[in-house]
Design a protein around this motif. Structure first.
Motif, PDB file in Angstrom:
ATOM      1  N   TYR A   1     -26.809 -15.058 -23.617  1.00 52.33           N
ATOM      2  CA  TYR A   1     -26.489 -15.994 -24.698  1.00 52.33           C
ATOM      3  C   TYR A   1     -25.370 -15.449 -25.594  1.00 52.33           C
ATOM      4  N   TYR A   2     -25.480 -14.180 -25.988  1.00 51.18           N
ATOM      5  CA  TYR A   2     -24.437 -13.613 -26.836  1.00 51.18           C
ATOM      6  C   TYR A   2     -23.087 -13.622 -26.125  1.00 51.18           C
ATOM      7  N   ALA A   3     -23.079 -13.343 -24.838  1.00 45.12           N
ATOM      8  CA  ALA A   3     -21.823 -13.382 -24.074  1.00 45.12           C
ATOM      9  C   ALA A   3     -21.235 -14.795 -24.105  1.00 45.12           C
ATOM     10  N   ARG A   4     -22.092 -15.784 -23.911  1.00 42.24           N
ATOM     11  CA  ARG A   4     -21.623 -17.170 -23.961  1.00 42.24           C
ATOM     12  C   ARG A   4     -21.107 -17.535 -25.351  1.00 42.24           C
ATOM     13  N   LEU A   5     -21.818 -17.065 -26.385  1.00 38.56           N
ATOM     14  CA  LEU A   5     -21.422 -17.376 -27.757  1.00 38.56           C
ATOM     15  C   LEU A   5     -20.071 -16.751 -28.097  1.00 38.56           C
ATOM     16  N   LEU A   6     -19.870 -15.498 -27.677  1.00 31.05           N
ATOM     17  CA  LEU A   6     -18.585 -14.839 -27.928  1.00 31.05           C
ATOM     18  C   LEU A   6     -17.452 -15.574 -27.218  1.00 31.05           C
ATOM     19  N   ARG A   7     -17.704 -15.988 -25.986  1.00 31.90           N
ATOM     20  CA  ARG A   7     -16.687 -16.721 -25.231  1.00 31.90           C
ATOM     21  C   ARG A   7     -16.419 -18.081 -25.870  1.00 31.90           C
ATOM     22  N   TYR A   8     -17.479 -18.737 -26.309  1.00 29.60           N
ATOM     23  CA  TYR A   8     -17.298 -20.040 -26.953  1.00 29.60           C
ATOM     24  C   TYR A   8     -16.432 -19.909 -28.202  1.00 29.60           C
ATOM     25  N   ALA A   9     -16.759 -18.945 -29.060  1.00 29.96           N
ATOM     26  CA  ALA A   9     -16.022 -18.788 -30.312  1.00 29.96           C
ATOM     27  C   ALA A   9     -14.540 -18.518 -30.051  1.00 29.96           C
ATOM     28  N   ALA A  10     -14.257 -17.771 -28.993  1.00 29.28           N
ATOM     29  CA  ALA A  10     -12.866 -17.418 -28.686  1.00 29.28           C
ATOM     30  C   ALA A  10     -12.068 -18.605 -28.169  1.00 29.28           C
ATOM     31  N   THR A  11     -12.740 -19.557 -27.556  1.00 29.93           N
ATOM     32  CA  THR A  11     -12.037 -20.679 -26.922  1.00 29.93           C
ATOM     33  C   THR A  11     -12.304 -22.013 -27.615  1.00 29.93           C
ATOM     34  N   ALA A  12     -13.173 -22.032 -28.597  1.00 31.42           N
ATOM     35  CA  ALA A  12     -13.602 -23.287 -29.214  1.00 31.42           C
ATOM     36  C   ALA A  12     -12.479 -23.957 -29.993  1.00 31.42           C
ATOM     37  N   ARG A  13     -12.428 -25.255 -29.914  1.00 31.90           N
ATOM     38  CA  ARG A  13     -11.451 -26.030 -30.668  1.00 31.90           C
ATOM     39  C   ARG A  13     -11.745 -26.067 -32.163  1.00 31.90           C
ATOM     40  N   PRO A  14     -13.023 -26.140 -32.571  1.00 30.51           N
ATOM     41  CA  PRO A  14     -13.300 -26.242 -34.014  1.00 30.51           C
ATOM     42  C   PRO A  14     -12.732 -25.073 -34.808  1.00 30.51           C
ATOM     43  N   LYS A  15     -12.138 -25.402 -35.961  1.00 28.91           N
ATOM     44  CA  LYS A  15     -11.649 -24.369 -36.863  1.00 28.91           C
ATOM     45  C   LYS A  15     -12.741 -23.894 -37.817  1.00 28.91           C
ATOM     46  N   ILE A  16     -13.809 -24.688 -37.900  1.00 19.42           N
ATOM     47  CA  ILE A  16     -14.941 -24.329 -38.760  1.00 19.42           C
ATOM     48  C   ILE A  16     -16.156 -24.050 -37.892  1.00 19.42           C
ATOM     49  N   LEU A  17     -16.814 -22.921 -38.140  1.00 18.26           N
ATOM     50  CA  LEU A  17     -18.099 -22.615 -37.537  1.00 18.26           C
ATOM     51  C   LEU A  17     -19.142 -22.653 -38.645  1.00 18.26           C
ATOM     52  N   HIS A  18     -20.158 -23.505 -38.470  1.00 19.07           N
ATOM     53  CA  HIS A  18     -21.213 -23.644 -39.469  1.00 19.07           C
ATOM     54  C   HIS A  18     -22.484 -23.028 -38.903  1.00 19.07           C
ATOM     55  N   ILE A  19     -22.918 -21.916 -39.506  1.00 15.77           N
ATOM     56  CA  ILE A  19     -24.094 -21.180 -39.045  1.00 15.77           C
ATOM     57  C   ILE A  19     -25.330 -21.708 -39.776  1.00 15.77           C
ATOM     58  N   LEU A  20     -26.250 -22.307 -39.016  1.00 16.96           N
ATOM     59  CA  LEU A  20     -27.509 -22.759 -39.612  1.00 16.96           C
ATOM     60  C   LEU A  20     -28.534 -21.634 -39.655  1.00 16.96           C
ATOM     61  N   TRP A  21     -28.586 -20.859 -38.589  1.00 26.16           N
ATOM     62  CA  TRP A  21     -29.490 -19.712 -38.509  1.00 26.16           C
ATOM     63  C   TRP A  21     -28.804 -18.617 -37.718  1.00 26.16           C
ATOM     64  N   ASN A  22     -29.080 -17.365 -38.057  1.00 23.05           N
ATOM     65  CA  ASN A  22     -28.627 -16.258 -37.230  1.00 23.05           C
ATOM     66  C   ASN A  22     -29.430 -16.214 -35.935  1.00 23.05           C
ATOM     67  N   ASN A  23     -29.010 -15.358 -35.031  1.00 29.41           N
ATOM     68  CA  ASN A  23     -29.656 -15.249 -33.732  1.00 29.41           C
ATOM     69  C   ASN A  23     -30.650 -14.089 -33.705  1.00 29.41           C
ATOM     70  N   LYS A  24     -30.910 -13.556 -32.535  1.00 28.99           N
ATOM     71  CA  LYS A  24     -31.971 -12.569 -32.337  1.00 28.99           C
ATOM     72  C   LYS A  24     -31.709 -11.267 -33.086  1.00 28.99           C
ATOM     73  N   PHE A  25     -30.455 -10.791 -33.027  1.00 31.14           N
ATOM     74  CA  PHE A  25     -30.119  -9.494 -33.629  1.00 31.14           C
ATOM     75  C   PHE A  25     -29.431  -9.730 -34.972  1.00 31.14           C
ATOM     76  N   GLU A  26     -30.244  -9.828 -36.018  1.00 33.44           N
ATOM     77  CA  GLU A  26     -29.747 -10.213 -37.338  1.00 33.44           C
ATOM     78  C   GLU A  26     -28.651  -9.281 -37.841  1.00 33.44           C
ATOM     79  N   ILE A  27     -28.826  -7.987 -37.677  1.00 31.59           N
ATOM     80  CA  ILE A  27     -27.847  -7.027 -38.200  1.00 31.59           C
ATOM     81  C   ILE A  27     -26.490  -7.238 -37.546  1.00 31.59           C
ATOM     82  N   PHE A  28     -26.498  -7.431 -36.222  1.00 29.30           N
ATOM     83  CA  PHE A  28     -25.258  -7.704 -35.487  1.00 29.30           C
ATOM     84  C   PHE A  28     -24.630  -9.010 -35.963  1.00 29.30           C
TER      85      PHE A  28
END
Length: 395
Positions: free
Chosen positions: A77-104
């Motif tokens: 999942y983290y690999a997919r998320l990193l890839r998505y963020a790098a290629t995503a069209r949206p200029k805004i990312l809205h975080i509703l909740w953090n994922n499994k590794f909160e510190i990261f």
């Protein structure tokens, strides 16, 4: 508002009611969304508009999977998320909740988004959950502070939460917006009458039903409600207590102690225990069977349970912590009492059951429903959120 904001909504894979409520409301205001979710959030509602793109990056979250399977799917999942963020069209990312590794998530992942020149909106449902859960630490506060400083804008649900962000984490006031906690629209609400709901739970029509609903953990203060209830029943045997929910992870010993306190008292036959996850389609029975919802919390930022209670027209008796003083209109929607005080809670419940609010409950339920629709409207949430998106893009 001539252009349409394109936003990546990062849900963390959970909190279906809030994520779906916000997404559908934003789309109705012309916002285009990448909805990054999971199997748990997959829904037909996410496929009705061309403005909404559901991306199931999280996949399955079955708790019964092996440890190896859990580790593997989180890393994928983290690999997919990193890839998505790098290629995503949206200029805004809205975080509703953090994922499994909160510190990261709070540190390196936030920095990664900034390197990609993304604008970051963050919804802080709890400003500091560690403080609430009595397991706060220097590392927790430090990483929270980093995430709050790196976010371009933060949404919170109460004025008190905003003050906490400003005072304890040094967040700039103009970077914080207070938005309502939207009503859970996933909960089934049929024409089931309160009298019929009481029958389903084995409660007599003349009995006074008190409801504790939701996850069970130390900050919920259930032990104080048990002590208050036992005082009430010692004087009036017509009281009934409904406990509907499941212990939070790691809180099994806490629940065991509460069960022992229930078993030791003669009022035990007056307690209805439904110690399990209550799905949205079954919650209606509990909220309609009850005459009052009790929130005896010792520490809290805001409460979705309160909003759900109001949505069913159910008055609330709550400890005066967090934002409850902002949410409860004494005598009209409920009553407040001191925290960690079973005597005070028992008196507040007696006051409620002697009040016009309870005596005219059939009529007052509709008034509370209307209050909830106005105060916790997704229309208001989406309007304020869209305004922030526009400002972020303009800056």
């Amino acid at each position: 508002m001539n252009s349409k904001p394109f936003v990546g909504l990062l849900t963390g894979g959970g909190d279906r009611p809030y994520a779906l409520g916000l997404a559908t409301a934003l789309v109705s205001r012309g916002v285009c969304l990448d909805f990054v979710g999971s199997d748990q959030l997959d829904s037909a509602e996410l496929r009705v508009s061309p403005k909404l793109h559901f991306l199931n990056l999280r996949g399955n979250q079955d708790e019964d999977a092996s440890l190896a399977a859990k580790v593997s799917r989180v890393l994928i999942y983290y690999a997919r998320l990193l890839r998505y963020a790098a290629t995503a069209r949206p200029k805004i990312l809205h975080i509703l909740w953090n994922n499994k590794f909160e510190i990261f998530d709070r540190t390196l992942l936030m920095l990664y988004y900034k390197v990609l020149r993304k604008k970051i909106a963050l919804t802080a449902h709890n400003v500091n959950a560690g403080k609430r859960d009595a397991n706060d630490s220097l590392l927790n506060r430090l990483t929270l502070g980093i995430q709050y400083r790196l976010a371009d804008h933060i949404f919170v649900h109460t004025e008190q939460m905003k003050r906490e962000l400003l005072d304890e984490f040094g967040v700039r006031e103009r970077a914080v917006t207070v938005i309502p906690f939207g009503i859970n629209q996933s909960v089934l609400d049929t024409n089931l009458a309160p009298a019929r709901a009481k029958q389903r739970l084995g409660i007599g029509g003349g009995e006074k039903a008190i409801l504790f609903f939701g996850s069970i953990g130390p900050y919920k203060g259930l032990e104080f409600l048990i002590a208050a209830f036992q005082r009430l029943v010692a004087v009036d045997p017509d009281y009934r207590l409904i406990i509907a929910g499941v212990p939070m992870r790691g809180c099994e010993d806490y629940w065991d102690e509460i069960q022992q306190a229930i078993r030791r008292d003669s009022s035990r036959e007056r307690v209805i225990e439904r110690i399990e996850y209550i799905p949205d389609e079954e919650a209606e029975v509990y909220f309609k069977a009850a005459d009052v919802l009790v929130l005896p919390y010792t520490e809290v930022s805001q409460s979705g349970v309160l909003v759900s209670g109001y949505a069913f027209g159910l008055p609330v008796v709550a400890a005066d912590v967090g934002s409850f003083r902002e949410d409860i209109i004494e005598g009209r929607t409920g009553f407040l009492c001191g925290p960690r005080d079973p005597v005070g809670l028992a008196k507040a419940l007696e006051t409620y059951f002697q009040s016009d609010l309870f005596k005219a409950l059939d009529r007052r339920r509709q008034e509370i429903r209307e209050y909830a629709r106005q105060r916790y409207s997704w229309d208001a949430v989406s309007e304020m959120t869209r305004t922030v998106y526009d400002e972020l893009l303009a800056s």
